[in-house]
Design an enzyme around this catalytic site. Structure first.
Site: not given
Length: 398
Positions: A203, A355, A378
């Protein structure tokens, strides 16, 4: 941003409360399936206990909801057991965080002893940043150490309210957090150039602030993953059945305009017509923005891999966050592999931003060939955005 380290604190005979990231994966029988996060905390742990300090470890695990079954499902008891095996010494476990068991066992700690508290998130005060809960944790120790980079961007009680409650006592970083700050803050604040960022993932919305910030710092920002198809749509291209964010097309147009030549987009796409059967589905490589109906983009194409590798060969600093495609499903792992190989081969300071990108370089065998693999997806993204971390800012300066 250099902070005082646990190695610089005299811990002999004193109790250190250390926030670690023991959020490890467990199977249905509560067996740890990957103990890497425990092993990565060992240098900071040993720094305390090898110098005669008493150590209390606190962490969260998973996302407990308050259901009765959560106590077994998300307990840190298996972590305490595994840590004892790794240290080859007894590790005590408290069945609560600030209750009678934790208080009793904290007082019983001998020099060189280790106590693991139960999951912080079993107490509502953790996520709320509750000062009363934090005060009870703070009362257990003489010094605080933050070695949990993965949660440094959060304002949980153990990250912010606890060190606030311990003002006047040593409040320092562990080895992991010190290394993360060194690499990530230096990359942003004083990069060797050319400085190239590689951003992938699904995204655009997840990476808006990162892209914006890095376009002002980097010499090039290269885009991959499913978010590339939103950029394709913004350029008037055809994306077939690809994962796109139609409500972010105007934003993608703004980023393209802002980025100019700095924003490097894929020139071709590796497509398939069945996401569920990547090996057996029909596959084709098409120019970017020319994906047919019935097909979806699964990876950057070979020309894009070649283009990105050529650019990376010139880099002196590389930051990579997010895979180039569906790297878990061959043959659509080719783009991520090509980028990983190029990063490993480059003569650069190379930072993998946690990640999925960290999982990819580890899975593909390149983890030992890059400068730094971040322990927090994050948190590393937040740092790349240029955000301030209260959990780090209030710790003692070096």
């Amino acid at each position: 941003m250099a902070k005082k380290s646990i190695d610089q604190v005299d811990v002999a005979g004193k109790t250190v409360l250390m926030r670690v990231d023991f959020n490890v994966p467990l199977d249905d029988q509560q067996n740890i399936t990957d103990d890497r996060r425990i092993r990565m905390a060992l240098p900071s742990i040993k720094s305390v206990i090898d110098r005669g300090g008493k150590l209390i470890l606190m962490s969260h695990l998973g996302r407990p909801t308050g259901d009765a079954s959560d106590v077994e499902k998300f307990s840190l008891a298996p972590v305490a057991k595994r840590l004892g095996e790794l240290l080859d010494r007894p590790v005590a476990f408290a069945a609560d965080t600030v209750g009678s068991d934790a208080t009793k066992k904290a007082k019983q700690l001998a020099d060189g002893g280790v106590l693991v508290l139960e999951n912080l998130r079993f107490n509502d005060g953790e996520k709320k940043g509750d000062a009363e809960f934090a005060g009870k944790l703070a009362a257990l120790a003489d010094a605080y150490c933050n070695d949990a980079f993965g949660t440094c961007h959060r304002n949980d009680a153990s990250m912010v309210a606890v060190p606030q409650a311990m003002a006047g006592k040593p409040r320092v970083v562990g080895h992991l957090v010190a290394k993360e700050i060194e690499y990530l803050s230096d990359a942003i604040g004083n990069p060797k150039r050319p400085f190239i960022a590689i951003l992938g993932g699904a995204k655009v919305s997840d990476k808006i602030n990162v892209i914006n910030n890095l376009l002002g710092i980097c010499d090039a920002v290269m885009i991959g993953g499913a978010m590339a198809y939103t950029f394709s749509l913004a350029q008037g291209g055809s994306v077939g059945e690809s994962l796109v964010e139609k409500d972010k097309v105007d934003l993608a147009k703004q980023l393209i305009e802002k980025g100019g030549d700095k924003l490097v987009l894929p020139v071709d796409t590796y497509c398939g017509d069945d996401f569920g059967d990547p090996a057996g589905c029909n596959k084709e490589v098409v120019p970017a923005g020319e994906i047919r109906d019935g097909f979806e983009g699964m990876d950057i194409g070979p020309k894009t891999s070649e283009l990105y590798a050529e650019k990376l060969a010139t880099a002196k600093t590389i930051v990579w966050n997010g895979p180039m495609g569906v790297f878990e499903k061959p043959p659509f792992d080719a783009g991520t592999k090509a980028v990983a190989q190029a990063v490993a081969d480059s003569d650069s300071i190379s930072i993998i931003g946690g990640g999925d990108s960290a999982a990819a370089v580890d899975q593909m065998g390149f983890a030992d060939q890059v400068s730094h693999v971040s322990t927090g997806g994050g948190a590393s993204l937040a740092m790349l955005e240029g955000k301030a971390f209260a959990a780090v800012d209030l710790l003692d300066e070096a």
